[in-house]
Design a protein around this motif. Structure first.
Motif, PDB file in Angstrom:
ATOM      1  N   GLN A 121      -6.258 -11.653 -18.543  1.00  0.00           N
ATOM      2  CA  GLN A 121      -5.726 -12.098 -17.251  1.00  0.00           C
ATOM      3  C   GLN A 121      -5.401 -10.860 -16.418  1.00  0.00           C
ATOM      4  N   ILE A 122      -5.506 -10.998 -15.100  1.00  0.00           N
ATOM      5  CA  ILE A 122      -5.348  -9.831 -14.227  1.00  0.00           C
ATOM      6  C   ILE A 122      -4.342 -10.093 -13.109  1.00  0.00           C
ATOM      7  N   PHE A 123      -3.379  -9.181 -13.000  1.00  0.00           N
ATOM      8  CA  PHE A 123      -2.468  -9.118 -11.865  1.00  0.00           C
ATOM      9  C   PHE A 123      -2.930  -7.941 -11.015  1.00  0.00           C
ATOM     10  N   LEU A 124      -3.505  -8.222  -9.851  1.00  0.00           N
ATOM     11  CA  LEU A 124      -3.966  -7.175  -8.937  1.00  0.00           C
ATOM     12  C   LEU A 124      -2.805  -6.820  -8.009  1.00  0.00           C
ATOM     13  N   ASP A 125      -2.204  -5.682  -8.281  1.00  0.00           N
ATOM     14  CA  ASP A 125      -0.940  -5.280  -7.658  1.00  0.00           C
ATOM     15  C   ASP A 125      -1.201  -4.297  -6.517  1.00  0.00           C
ATOM     16  N   LEU A 126      -1.545  -4.839  -5.344  1.00  0.00           N
ATOM     17  CA  LEU A 126      -1.835  -3.989  -4.181  1.00  0.00           C
ATOM     18  C   LEU A 126      -0.767  -4.079  -3.096  1.00  0.00           C
ATOM     19  N   LYS A 127       0.170  -5.007  -3.244  1.00  0.00           N
ATOM     20  CA  LYS A 127       1.336  -5.097  -2.359  1.00  0.00           C
ATOM     21  C   LYS A 127       0.951  -5.087  -0.875  1.00  0.00           C
ATOM     22  N   LEU A 128       0.140  -6.048  -0.448  1.00  0.00           N
ATOM     23  CA  LEU A 128      -0.286  -6.082   0.951  1.00  0.00           C
ATOM     24  C   LEU A 128       0.913  -6.216   1.891  1.00  0.00           C
ATOM     25  N   HIS A 129       0.884  -5.455   2.973  1.00  0.00           N
ATOM     26  CA  HIS A 129       1.960  -5.468   3.970  1.00  0.00           C
ATOM     27  C   HIS A 129       1.370  -4.984   5.293  1.00  0.00           C
ATOM     28  N   ASP A 130       1.041  -5.953   6.168  1.00  0.00           N
ATOM     29  CA  ASP A 130       0.398  -5.619   7.432  1.00  0.00           C
ATOM     30  C   ASP A 130       0.599  -6.797   8.389  1.00  0.00           C
ATOM     31  N   ILE A 131      -0.055  -6.757   9.527  1.00  0.00           N
ATOM     32  CA  ILE A 131       0.058  -7.884  10.451  1.00  0.00           C
ATOM     33  C   ILE A 131      -0.607  -9.108   9.806  1.00  0.00           C
ATOM     34  N   PRO A 132      -0.171 -10.320  10.183  1.00  0.00           N
ATOM     35  CA  PRO A 132      -0.663 -11.522   9.505  1.00  0.00           C
ATOM     36  C   PRO A 132      -2.174 -11.642   9.412  1.00  0.00           C
ATOM     37  N   ASN A 133      -2.896 -11.360  10.482  1.00  0.00           N
ATOM     38  CA  ASN A 133      -4.345 -11.542  10.449  1.00  0.00           C
ATOM     39  C   ASN A 133      -5.004 -10.593   9.458  1.00  0.00           C
ATOM     40  N   THR A 134      -4.529  -9.361   9.406  1.00  0.00           N
ATOM     41  CA  THR A 134      -5.093  -8.391   8.466  1.00  0.00           C
ATOM     42  C   THR A 134      -4.846  -8.824   7.027  1.00  0.00           C
ATOM     43  N   VAL A 135      -3.654  -9.312   6.740  1.00  0.00           N
ATOM     44  CA  VAL A 135      -3.333  -9.774   5.392  1.00  0.00           C
ATOM     45  C   VAL A 135      -4.142 -11.028   5.052  1.00  0.00           C
ATOM     46  N   ARG A 136      -4.310 -11.914   6.025  1.00  0.00           N
ATOM     47  CA  ARG A 136      -5.118 -13.123   5.798  1.00  0.00           C
ATOM     48  C   ARG A 136      -6.538 -12.742   5.380  1.00  0.00           C
ATOM     49  N   GLN A 137      -7.153 -11.838   6.121  1.00  0.00           N
ATOM     50  CA  GLN A 137      -8.520 -11.442   5.817  1.00  0.00           C
ATOM     51  C   GLN A 137      -8.599 -10.649   4.512  1.00  0.00           C
ATOM     52  N   GLY A 138      -7.589  -9.839   4.270  1.00  0.00           N
ATOM     53  CA  GLY A 138      -7.561  -9.087   3.020  1.00  0.00           C
ATOM     54  C   GLY A 138      -7.476 -10.004   1.813  1.00  0.00           C
TER      55      GLY A 138
END
Length: 240
Positions: free
Chosen positions: A55-72
């Motif tokens: 099992q994988i926890f991908l720990d990248l801690k996204l933190h940006d404007i909503p649209n960028t995080v949505r696409q990411g």
């Protein structure tokens, strides 16, 4: 969660990961891939771990404007990982956008990755919170507030220290995930962590899962330490 102990793969290369995992015989693990490893190896490390049925926890801690995080998140959803995260400090719109991106990017018929929010890093002290972030509320209040925002936004849980888990459980219930890093054995160094605990204390406090890095990855016998930590966790489930 199927496996309550997540091993942080704090390595730079796939070769180091392979060497480490070879010590675990045929154990099916829950592993965390962080920035160092993912930025070096890219998606190939995820493919390798999936082939090994971990099992994988991908720990990248996204933190940006909503649209960028949505696409990411839409892109990350296609990798077939089990758990991803964002920073709760990004706010409710950003967290909601993260879920929207995961829903949109997850292939039909496949369960979307669970998404949790980082409240405050376990390396953050009260002095840092007050003097550097200029947050004057006590740490407990801040973490519980961020957890409440995460649940309101549709997330599955949070990353927090074991110290805040009891209040989160009381306020948000038993199904809301609390993933707790900063886990050490009694004899281990705390290194750069500030809010740490043993597996026994984490289980007693109500953690859903624990994240263990250097205590296992730097051990002479990683499998032995892994099994010791699992035994501590499971002992509490039997006697409680």
């Amino acid at each position: 969660m199927k496996n309550p102990l997540i091993i942080a793969l704090d390595f730079s290369t796939k070769q180091e990961v392979q060497t480490f995992l070879n010590k675990f015989e045929h154990e099916r693990l829950f592993v965390k891939v962080g920035m160092e490893l993912f930025y070096k190896e890219g998606t190939s490390i995820l493919s390798f771990l999936k082939e090994q049925e971990h099992q994988i926890f991908l720990d990248l801690k996204l933190h940006d404007i909503p649209n960028t995080v949505r696409q990411g998140m839409r892109s990350l959803a296609s990798y077939g990982v089990d758990l991803v995260n964002v920073h709760a400090l990004g706010g409710t719109q950003m967290m909601q956008a993260a879920i929207e991106g995961l829903d949109a990017g997850t292939p039909s018929g496949i369960k979307r990755p669970q998404c949790i929010a980082v409240t405050q890093l376990t390396s953050t002290s009260d002095a840092m919170l007050h003097n550097e972030q200029l947050v004057l509320q006590p740490m407990d209040n801040v973490v519980v507030h961020y957890a409440s925002l995460a649940k309101k936004s549709g997330l599955d849980g949070v990353v927090c220290s074991t110290l805040e888990v009891p209040r989160i459980r009381t306020k948000l219930g038993d199904t809301f995930l609390t993933v707790t890093p900063g886990i050490r054995l009694e004899t281990d160094s705390v290194d750069d962590q500030m809010r740490v605990a043993t597996p026994i204390v984490a289980k007693e406090n109500g953690s859903s899962a624990i994240v263990v890095g250097r205590s296992i990855t730097r051990a002479t016998n990683p499998l032995k330490v892994y099994k010791k930590m699992l035994a501590q966790w499971n002992e509490e489930s039997v006697t409680s």
